[in-house]
Design an enzyme around this catalytic site. Sequence first.
Site, PDB file in Angstrom:
ATOM      1  N   THR A 213       5.570  10.245 -15.714  1.00 38.37           N
ATOM      2  CA  THR A 213       5.141   8.860 -15.931  1.00 38.37           C
ATOM      3  C   THR A 213       3.661   8.799 -16.244  1.00 38.37           C
ATOM      4  O   THR A 213       2.890   9.275 -15.656  1.00 38.37           O
ATOM      5  CB  THR A 213       5.337   8.002 -14.781  1.00 38.37           C
ATOM      6  OG1 THR A 213       6.601   8.029 -14.246  1.00 38.37           O
ATOM      7  CG2 THR A 213       4.929   6.702 -14.791  1.00 38.37           C
ATOM      8  N   ARG A 229       1.794 -11.951  -1.215  1.00 39.21           N
ATOM      9  CA  ARG A 229       1.313 -11.324  -0.087  1.00 39.21           C
ATOM     10  C   ARG A 229       0.746 -12.489   1.052  1.00 39.21           C
ATOM     11  O   ARG A 229       0.739 -12.532   2.088  1.00 39.21           O
ATOM     12  CB  ARG A 229       0.383 -10.303  -0.523  1.00 39.21           C
ATOM     13  CG  ARG A 229      -0.220  -9.501   0.544  1.00 39.21           C
ATOM     14  CD  ARG A 229      -0.977  -8.273   0.149  1.00 39.21           C
ATOM     15  NE  ARG A 229      -1.411  -7.613   1.361  1.00 39.21           N
ATOM     16  CZ  ARG A 229      -1.849  -6.285   1.295  1.00 39.21           C
ATOM     17  NH1 ARG A 229      -1.757  -5.715   0.177  1.00 39.21           N
ATOM     18  NH2 ARG A 229      -2.156  -5.627   2.315  1.00 39.21           N
ATOM     19  N   LYS A 294       7.699   9.499 -19.610  1.00 43.48           N
ATOM     20  CA  LYS A 294       8.013   7.948 -19.512  1.00 43.48           C
ATOM     21  C   LYS A 294       6.862   7.401 -19.666  1.00 43.48           C
ATOM     22  O   LYS A 294       5.820   7.479 -18.943  1.00 43.48           O
ATOM     23  CB  LYS A 294       8.715   8.141 -17.862  1.00 43.48           C
ATOM     24  CG  LYS A 294       8.936   6.654 -17.630  1.00 43.48           C
ATOM     25  CD  LYS A 294       9.424   6.587 -16.329  1.00 43.48           C
ATOM     26  CE  LYS A 294       9.961   5.242 -15.497  1.00 43.48           C
ATOM     27  NZ  LYS A 294       8.834   4.379 -15.075  1.00 43.48           N
ATOM     28  N   SER A 316       9.219   3.141 -22.041  1.00 41.78           N
ATOM     29  CA  SER A 316       9.075   2.237 -20.954  1.00 41.78           C
ATOM     30  C   SER A 316       7.772   1.444 -20.832  1.00 41.78           C
ATOM     31  O   SER A 316       6.876   2.109 -21.212  1.00 41.78           O
ATOM     32  CB  SER A 316       9.404   3.018 -19.642  1.00 41.78           C
ATOM     33  OG  SER A 316       9.051   2.257 -18.329  1.00 41.78           O
ATOM     34  N   HIS A 318       6.967   0.124 -17.726  1.00 42.27           N
ATOM     35  CA  HIS A 318       7.097   0.071 -16.314  1.00 42.27           C
ATOM     36  C   HIS A 318       7.596  -1.260 -15.703  1.00 42.27           C
ATOM     37  O   HIS A 318       7.061  -2.025 -14.853  1.00 42.27           O
ATOM     38  CB  HIS A 318       5.580   0.419 -16.040  1.00 42.27           C
ATOM     39  CG  HIS A 318       5.550   1.249 -14.534  1.00 42.27           C
ATOM     40  ND1 HIS A 318       5.437   2.613 -14.740  1.00 42.27           N
ATOM     41  CD2 HIS A 318       5.677   0.919 -13.234  1.00 42.27           C
ATOM     42  CE1 HIS A 318       5.358   3.120 -13.421  1.00 42.27           C
ATOM     43  NE2 HIS A 318       5.275   2.142 -12.724  1.00 42.27           N
TER      44      HIS A 318
END
Length: 420
Positions: A213, A229, A294, A316, A318
């Site tokens: 990646t 969060r 990737k 990608s 991500h």
Amino acid sequence: MQPVDPRASRRNFIKYLLASPLLAGAAEAYAQEGELSLKWEDPMMWAPQDAGQLVATPQAAQNVFDLEVVAHKNVPPAHWGYLTTGAEGEHTLRANRADFQRFALRPYRMRDVLKVDTSTTLFGEKLDSPIFICPTSSNGAFFKDGELSVSRAAGKMNHLQMLSTVATYGIEECMKERGSPIWFQLYASNSYDIAKSLVQRAADAGCPGVVITVDVISSRKNETQARLRKLDKRNCLECHATMNGGTPSNKKPNYSKITPEMWKDVPPGTGANMTWEIAKRLRDTQPKMKFIIKGILDPQDAVDCAKHGFDAVMISNHGGRDDDGGWSTIRALSEIAPAVNKKIPILIDSGFRRGIDVAKAVAMGATAVGIGRPYLWGLGSFGQPGVERVLEILNTELRTAVGQAGCTSLKDLNPKMIRT
Ligand SMILES: Cc1cc2nc3c(=O)[nH]c(=O)nc-3n(C[C@H](O)[C@H](O)[C@H](O)COP(=O)(O)O)c2cc1C
């Protein structure tokens, strides 16, 4: 009882969207497009999240979004934020979905499509489906068994699977649960020796290949994650305290053979210093394994991937989690496929939620299509059966899409069918 005016409740809902900072961009788009012209496919945007309307079993889910809302209910807010977030204003995240509308699949008629085969071949190996499981970190945050459940589901359904470097369970354990090989995803870190050791571990475990990646470069800004969060009342440090000055936690088993000396003086991060030279050096340590890059979005980078002898390129962004330039992977594919010109296989992920999305990408030149969040929704909603249901839904939708396109196999899908 007063009759409910559906238009009034929609107006109220749009008002709610416009007032929500989390959905600001989406609400803006909704308002601009006009109430009637745009119906959000994703129920997170439009369906009331009333617990009574959530599906009670995986089988009751009609599409992957039905499982998203169940996972949302089950997964604690901080972890949900981690799963769902994009980067900054989430333009890339939204573009990944919206840009499928830029590419229509023009169907053929008067062809016998009684039998439809959705298998594909990658590196000479037949895969029952072109849909694969992307590497995603920390699956234990979404369901107690985490990657073990995912591995069992992927094995049972016979889908290619990639395991994250920062998985909650180690590659050996996951492979055992799956009962067949898994690909290893590499976050190289900023140290060649650490990367080499991780690749060696994957080779020893029997992984057929490594996915490097290369798109997590700077420290990212995930605002949705940060906001959600704050809603979580649990003490995060109870679990996350083992993070040590940016060094990955020893709770991530794939790092268990990396000694503290190896981490000494290594700048934190997943590999901001990655270059073709480093990637090639790593690859050359394991001549028997396949290596995929990737995170590619640029046609020249993809051509270079082939030129440097890598086995495949994976388009990608991500899932829109890292940069927010707004460049979707389906648009990247439209440029990369002609540039690569079949020299190496093209894999793609980010934003795939429907069988028709997969069919479009295959027609445009992709060999296999990865999913990230959808199988995590399956995991977070019902564990292993939820993951299986996601794969089942997508495979069924894909078979429908291929048949509806007038094709009997993925090989029949071709770029001429794509209209922009
Ligand atoms: C929660 C989460 C964690 C992820 N962790 C990793 C990871 O460890 N390594 C990696 O290469 N990609 C990781 N990704 C990105 C996925 O591999 C994949 O590129 C992305 O999820 C595809 O987009 P989608 O979620 O829209 O399907 C992660 C994605 C998510 C949602």
